[in-house]
Write an enzyme that holds these catalytic residues in place. Structure first.
Site, mmCIF file in Angstrom:
data_model
loop_
_atom_site.group_PDB
_atom_site.id
_atom_site.type_symbol
_atom_site.label_atom_id
_atom_site.label_comp_id
_atom_site.label_asym_id
_atom_site.label_seq_id
_atom_site.Cartn_x
_atom_site.Cartn_y
_atom_site.Cartn_z
ATOM 1 N N LYS A 151 0.876 -1.136 -0.028
ATOM 2 C CA LYS A 151 0.000 -0.180 0.183
ATOM 3 C C LYS A 151 0.988 1.304 -0.179
ATOM 4 O O LYS A 151 1.629 1.500 0.906
ATOM 5 C CB LYS A 151 -0.812 -0.044 1.229
ATOM 6 C CG LYS A 151 -1.553 1.378 1.483
ATOM 7 C CD LYS A 151 -2.696 1.511 0.391
ATOM 8 C CE LYS A 151 -3.350 2.797 0.635
ATOM 9 N NZ LYS A 151 -2.660 3.848 0.166
ATOM 10 N N ARG A 152 1.049 1.756 -1.225
ATOM 11 C CA ARG A 152 1.491 3.119 -1.301
ATOM 12 C C ARG A 152 0.755 4.393 -0.950
ATOM 13 O O ARG A 152 -0.441 4.537 -1.190
ATOM 14 C CB ARG A 152 2.181 3.373 -2.867
ATOM 15 C CG ARG A 152 3.086 2.328 -2.893
ATOM 16 C CD ARG A 152 3.400 2.360 -4.656
ATOM 17 N NE ARG A 152 4.426 1.553 -4.873
ATOM 18 C CZ ARG A 152 4.531 0.108 -4.979
ATOM 19 N NH1 ARG A 152 3.346 -0.552 -4.623
ATOM 20 N NH2 ARG A 152 5.550 -0.486 -5.300
#
Length: 419
Positions: A151-152
Site C-alpha cells: 500500500k503506497r
C-alpha cells in the site's frame, strides 16, 4: 495463458467480448471476433499448452460474427494461421499464440473505431476499501488464495483511452489530471498493444515523498515529471463481475506486451494462506517505507465507488497513529444505530473541528451519555480536556484525523460517573 486475453471459451471456441454500437435506425449492433483451433477438420479444445508448444497438424482460425438487434448473424470468412512468428527467437510464437495476438490486434482496431469518447459523466469511480485492519474470514474460504499488495501513500488515479486515442487520467473523485505528460505518453504507447477498453486502476506515487508533495504534483497543470503510476488493478465497464484473480492475470499480460516502460509499473502480488502471512507482509512493507498492505478477495468483482460505496472485497492493513486533541463539544451520530449515540468533537490548533467515535464505550453507554449529558455538565467536567485519539492518517487537504476513535482521556476520567 488463455486467461490473459479478455473473453471466454464456449464449445471450444474463444470469443472476445462483443463490441457494441448503434445503427442509424437506433438498433444495437454487436461485433465479435473469435478464435478456434482445428485438427483434421475437427474443432479441438484450446489449452494453455498450445501457447508454448505447437500441436501437430493443427491450425488456428480467426473469424468474426456481426448481428443487429432482431436480425440474423453474419459470419465472416475464416482467416487461417498456420505458423507462428519470430521462429527460433526469444519472442517466438506458436500458431495458437499468434492467432490470439492477431485477433486481439483486430479487436483493438475495431474498438477504436466504434468506441465513443469519454466524458466526465462517463468516468467510472474506482473501487474503495471497506475493511480497515480487519481481514474477513471469507477471504480465506475461497478456492483461490487472497492477494496482498504493497500500500503506497499516494494519489489514486484511473487511466483509460478515449475514442480519439488520447489518454484520460482521472482521480478518485472523477477529476481529470491535466499534467503528468510523462505518464500519459507511456500509457499511449501501452494502449497500442492492449485492449483499448480496459481501465487501469492505480496510484500516483514517488517513494519516500510526502503525500502533500505528491498531491501537489498530481494536481498541477505543469509538474516535474517525477511521479510514477503504480497499477494494482484493471477492469472493463461491461465486465465488472470478472473476479479479482482473473483481472490480475490479465493485468500481468498487459505489462508483458510492453516491458520497456519507465513511469508505469504493475504492483507486485503475493498470495497468502492465512491472516498471519498477511500481517507479516504488512510488517515487511512498513519496514520498506510503505504505508502498509492491501488484501484482495480473489473471487471479488470490481465494485466501483459510486456514492462513496466501499467494497467488502478489499481490506487495508496499516499501523494506527495516535495523538492528544482538545475536546470542545459533543454530538450524536446521523443515521442507523449511530443516531442518538454520543460522539466527541475535538479541535485542532487551527480551530478546525472533527468528530471522534468513543472506542471503549458500548452503544448502550453512548445512548445513555447523549441522553443525560447536559451542556452544563459537559462544560464543568469535560470541556478543554485532552482526549487521546487513535486515527488512520491525516487528511492531506484539511489535516483532520481520519477514522478517528477516542481511546480515553489523558487524565483519568470515567465519563459514565458524570451522569
Amino acid at each position: 495463458m488463455l486467461n490473459h486475453f479478455p473473453g471466454h471459451c464456449s464449445n471450444n471456441i474463444f470469443c472476445f467480448p462483443p463490441i457494441e454500437s448503434e445503427t442509424k435506425s437506433g438498433k444495437k449492433a454487436s461485433w465479435i471476433i473469435c478464435v478456434q483451433v482445428v485438427q483434421h477438420n475437427t474443432i479441438i479444445p484450446i489449452t494453455d499448452e498450445m501457447f508454448s508448444t505447437d500441436v501437430k497438424d493443427a491450425v488456428a482460425e480467426i473469424f468474426t460474427k456481426f448481428f443487429v438487434e432482431e436480425g440474423t448473424v453474419r459470419i465472416s470468412k475464416m482467416t487461417r494461421v498456420t505458423e507462428g512468428k519470430n521462429l527460433g527467437k526469444k519472442n517466438a510464437t506458436t500458431v495458437v499464440h499468434q492467432a490470439f495476438k492477431d485477433a486481439l490486434s483486430k479487436y483493438n482496431r475495431h474498438a477504436r473505431q466504434k468506441r465513443g469518447a469519454h466524458t466526465n459523466t462517463g468516468m467510472i469511480p474506482p473501487m474503495l476499501v471497506k475493511y480497515f485492519n480487519i481481514i474477513p474470514k471469507t477471504f480465506f474460504e475461497e478456492e483461490t488464495d487472497p492477494i496482498v499488495q504493497r500500500k503506497r501513500n499516494g494519489v489514486r488515479a484511473v487511466a483509460c483511452q478515449q475514442g480519439d486515442g488520447s489518454i484520460l487520467l482521472y482521480s478518485r473523485t472523477e477529476k481529470e489530471f491535466l499534467g503528468l505528460d510523462n505518464i500519459k505518453k507511456e500509457l499511449k504507447q501501452l494502449y497500442l498493444f492492449i485492449d483499448v477498453r480496459v481501465y487501469l486502476d492505480g496510484e500516483l506515487y514517488l517513494h519516500r515523498k510526502p503525500l502533500q508533495w505528491i498531491a501537489g504534483q498530481a494536481n498541477a497543470k505543469t509538474d516535474s515529471s517525477e511521479l510514477h503510476f503504480y497499477v494494482f488493478d484493471c477492469f472493463w465497464s461491461d465486465q465488472l463481475q470478472m473476479p479479482s484473480n482473473k483481472r490480475q492475470q490479465l493485468l500481468t499480460n498487459i505489462f508483458k506486451q510492453k516491458e520497456d516502460l519507465t513511469f508505469i509499473h504493475q504492483v507486485e502480488n503475493f498470495s497468502v494462506k492465512n491472516e498471519d502471512e498477511a500481517l507479516r507482509l504488512k510488517a515487511q512493507f512498513i519496514k520498506e517505507g510503505y504505508e502498509g498492505a492491501i488484501v484482495r478477495n480473489a473471487n471479488g468483482p470490481y465494485e466501483p465507488g459510486y456514492n462513496n460505496y466501499h467494497s467488502a472485497h478489499l481490506a487495508k492493513l496499516k499501523p494506527l497513529l495516535d495523538a492528544e486533541f482538545i475536546l470542545v463539544d459533543y454530538t450524536q451520530g446521523k443515521k442507523g444505530k449511530d443516531l442518538g449515540a454520543i460522539l466527541w468533537v475535538c479541535e485542532l490548533p487551527n480551530k478546525k473541528r472533527f468528530v471522534v467515535t468513543p472506542k471503549h464505550l458500548t452503544y448502550a453507554d453512548r445512548y445513555a451519555l447523549f441522553q443525560k449529558l447536559t451542556p452544563a455538565l459537559f462544560k464543568k467536567h469535560l470541556y478543554g480536556k485532552e482526549l487521546t485519539v487513535e486515527y488512520a492518517e491525516l487528511s492531506p487537504k484539511t489535516g483532520i484525523p481520519l477514522q478517528a476513535r477516542a481511546v480515553g482521556f489523558r487524565e483519568p476520567i470515567n465519563v459514565l460517573e458524570i451522569i
